[in-house]
Scaffold this motif. Structure first.
Motif, mmCIF file in Angstrom:
data_model
loop_
_atom_site.group_PDB
_atom_site.id
_atom_site.type_symbol
_atom_site.label_atom_id
_atom_site.label_comp_id
_atom_site.label_asym_id
_atom_site.label_seq_id
_atom_site.Cartn_x
_atom_site.Cartn_y
_atom_site.Cartn_z
ATOM 1 N N GLY A 205 0.822 -1.194 0.000
ATOM 2 C CA GLY A 205 0.000 0.000 0.000
ATOM 3 C C GLY A 205 0.858 1.246 0.000
ATOM 4 N N PRO A 206 0.310 2.401 0.241
ATOM 5 C CA PRO A 206 1.107 3.646 0.260
ATOM 6 C C PRO A 206 2.026 3.693 1.499
ATOM 7 N N LEU A 207 3.202 4.320 1.323
ATOM 8 C CA LEU A 207 4.187 4.428 2.418
ATOM 9 C C LEU A 207 3.764 5.514 3.416
ATOM 10 N N SER A 208 4.122 5.259 4.679
ATOM 11 C CA SER A 208 3.835 6.253 5.710
ATOM 12 C C SER A 208 4.869 7.374 5.647
ATOM 13 N N GLU A 209 4.689 8.413 6.512
ATOM 14 C CA GLU A 209 5.634 9.536 6.510
ATOM 15 C C GLU A 209 7.003 9.088 6.991
ATOM 16 N N GLU A 210 7.087 8.230 8.003
ATOM 17 C CA GLU A 210 8.375 7.746 8.488
ATOM 18 C C GLU A 210 9.086 6.940 7.411
ATOM 19 N N GLU A 211 8.349 6.100 6.701
ATOM 20 C CA GLU A 211 8.960 5.295 5.647
ATOM 21 C C GLU A 211 9.435 6.179 4.502
ATOM 22 N N LEU A 212 8.713 7.223 4.214
ATOM 23 C CA LEU A 212 9.130 8.120 3.147
ATOM 24 C C LEU A 212 10.386 8.883 3.532
ATOM 25 N N SER A 213 10.505 9.349 4.809
ATOM 26 C CA SER A 213 11.712 10.073 5.252
ATOM 27 C C SER A 213 12.916 9.152 5.281
ATOM 28 N N LEU A 214 12.729 7.902 5.695
ATOM 29 C CA LEU A 214 13.850 6.957 5.693
ATOM 30 C C LEU A 214 14.299 6.650 4.273
ATOM 31 N N LYS A 215 13.399 6.557 3.383
ATOM 32 C CA LYS A 215 13.746 6.291 1.990
ATOM 33 C C LYS A 215 14.534 7.456 1.403
ATOM 34 N N ALA A 216 14.115 8.667 1.738
ATOM 35 C CA ALA A 216 14.825 9.832 1.227
ATOM 36 C C ALA A 216 16.221 9.947 1.834
#
Length: 383
Positions: free
Chosen positions: A354-365
């Motif tokens: 599903g869509p990534l959470s905000e924490e997952e998006l910051s870790l990815k960046a």
């Protein structure tokens, strides 16, 4: 042999045969008796019975005809001989034939009674009917369609069907009418327009007047064209025309009236039905239309019947084979389908991405922004 007025009249077909034996038309016989031609036609068709003084004179005249021909009125004779090829008469479109066998047997020892004519075989009766009716029917089909090949094919198919159903046709009150109706139905079938060889027009008649008349005939609706040809061309009465076209008498009268008006609008000289009959006869007789020989028609009918019989047998065998193969390859026992999945306690369900959470998006960046040379990363080195 004399016949008194109290003696029953012969059957309607025998009355007509006796008149033809004396070489008289219905109009000539009507003039002798002092009645109308429609009355004689009704007597010969069986619609009405002659009565009174006219009936007595009619019965005596039939008795005279029978005595001249040396045949008793109760015995029908052989088929009327066909017209010689190439000859044209005003009533060539109205030929009909009655195929019959002797209905009464006379012993050779009976004084004053001639031996009856031998009965015709089915093939002989069919050949006689074909030889008598086919030339006129081909001309009539040409007037209906304007195509020489289609006219010949229509008559051939009609007689092939008649030979396949010969027991029924031979017992019919009007065998010639039966075949004529079948030929007309085939000639006017709308499916011919889809055949490749009938998409192009045939050469028109040579005479300009014949071309105009044929063009006027073909411009009429098929029902109007058929009614006009039967009434004014063949010479049938209005009730007979309505019966053959499967319409009521008022409907047939309306079609005939509109058809005559359409012809007279383009050809004013044909407003008279007698002149129209003469021109239709001349137009049909001007074309060299020949029908195949009777044995060819009979053999073609038999081949067609064998073909469709074998096709029906082959289709039946194919259905039986397919049914047997289905029964042979079908499963012999019931196999239940695979049941749907069930949840197991203690095992989390597998979630779909599903869509990534905000924490997952910051870790990815963060992982994408760091370089590979820092101490936080281990890079393999070739030694």
């Amino acid at each position: 042999m004399t016949q008194s007025p109290a003696t029953p009249l012969p059957p309607p077909k025998e009355r007509r045969r006796l008149r033809e034996t004396a070489s008289l038309t219905q109009a000539q016989l009507a003039a002798r008796l002092g009645v109308s031609r429609q009355t004689v036609r009704a007597w010969e068709s069986g619609r009405t019975a002659p009565r009174g003084a006219k009936g007595e004179a009619y019965s005596k005249m039939l008795a005279d005809f029978a005595e001249r021909s040396k045949v008793t009125p109760e015995v029908t004779t052989e088929v009327t001989p066909p017209q010689t090829p190439g000859s044209v008469t005003p009533v060539s479109l109205a030929k009909e034939v009655v195929v019959a066998v002797p209905q009464a047997q006379a012993t050779p020892s009976s004084p004053g009674v001639s031996a009856p004519a031998p009965a015709l075989t089915p093939a002989q009766a069919f050949d006689a009917l074909y030889a008598f009716c086919a030339p006129a029917l081909v001309r009539q089909a040409y007037l209906l369609t304007g195509r020489r090949e289609l006219a010949r094919e229509s008559v051939e198919r009609a007689f092939q069907l008649a030979w396949q159903r010969w027991p029924e046709v031979a017992r019919d009150r009007d065998p010639a009418g039966w075949v004529r109706a079948a030929a007309y139905e085939y000639a006017l079938s709308p499916w011919h327009r889809f055949r490749p060889r009938y998409r192009h027009p045939e050469p028109p008649p040579a005479a300009p007047a014949d071309r105009v008349l044929l063009d006027v005939m073909l411009s009429l609706p098929s029902s109007y064209r058929r009614t006009l040809l039967l009434h004014d061309g063949v010479g049938l009465g209005l009730p007979e025309t309505a019966a053959e076209t499967e319409a009521s008498t008022p409907a047939a009268a309306g079609r005939l009236l509109h058809a005559r008006q359409a012809v007279a609008a383009r050809l004013p000289d044909l407003a008279d039905p007698a002149e129209l009959h003469r021109r239709l006869t001349g137009l049909a007789s001007a074309e060299r239309l020949r029908a195949p020989k009777p044995p060819v028609v009979r053999s073609g009918s038999e081949r067609r019947a064998r073909f469709w019989t074998r096709a029906a047998i082959a289709f039946t065998v194919a259905i039986i084979g397919a049914t047997a193969l289905t029964l042979r390859t079908a499963p012999t026992q019931y196999e239940p389908p695979v049941p749907p999945g069930e949840a197991v306690q203690g095992v989390p369900p597998r979630s779909a991405p599903g869509p990534l959470s905000e924490e997952e998006l910051s870790l990815k960046a963060k992982l994408r922004s760091e370089t590979a040379h820092g101490p936080e990363r281990l890079v393999p080195r070739a030694e």
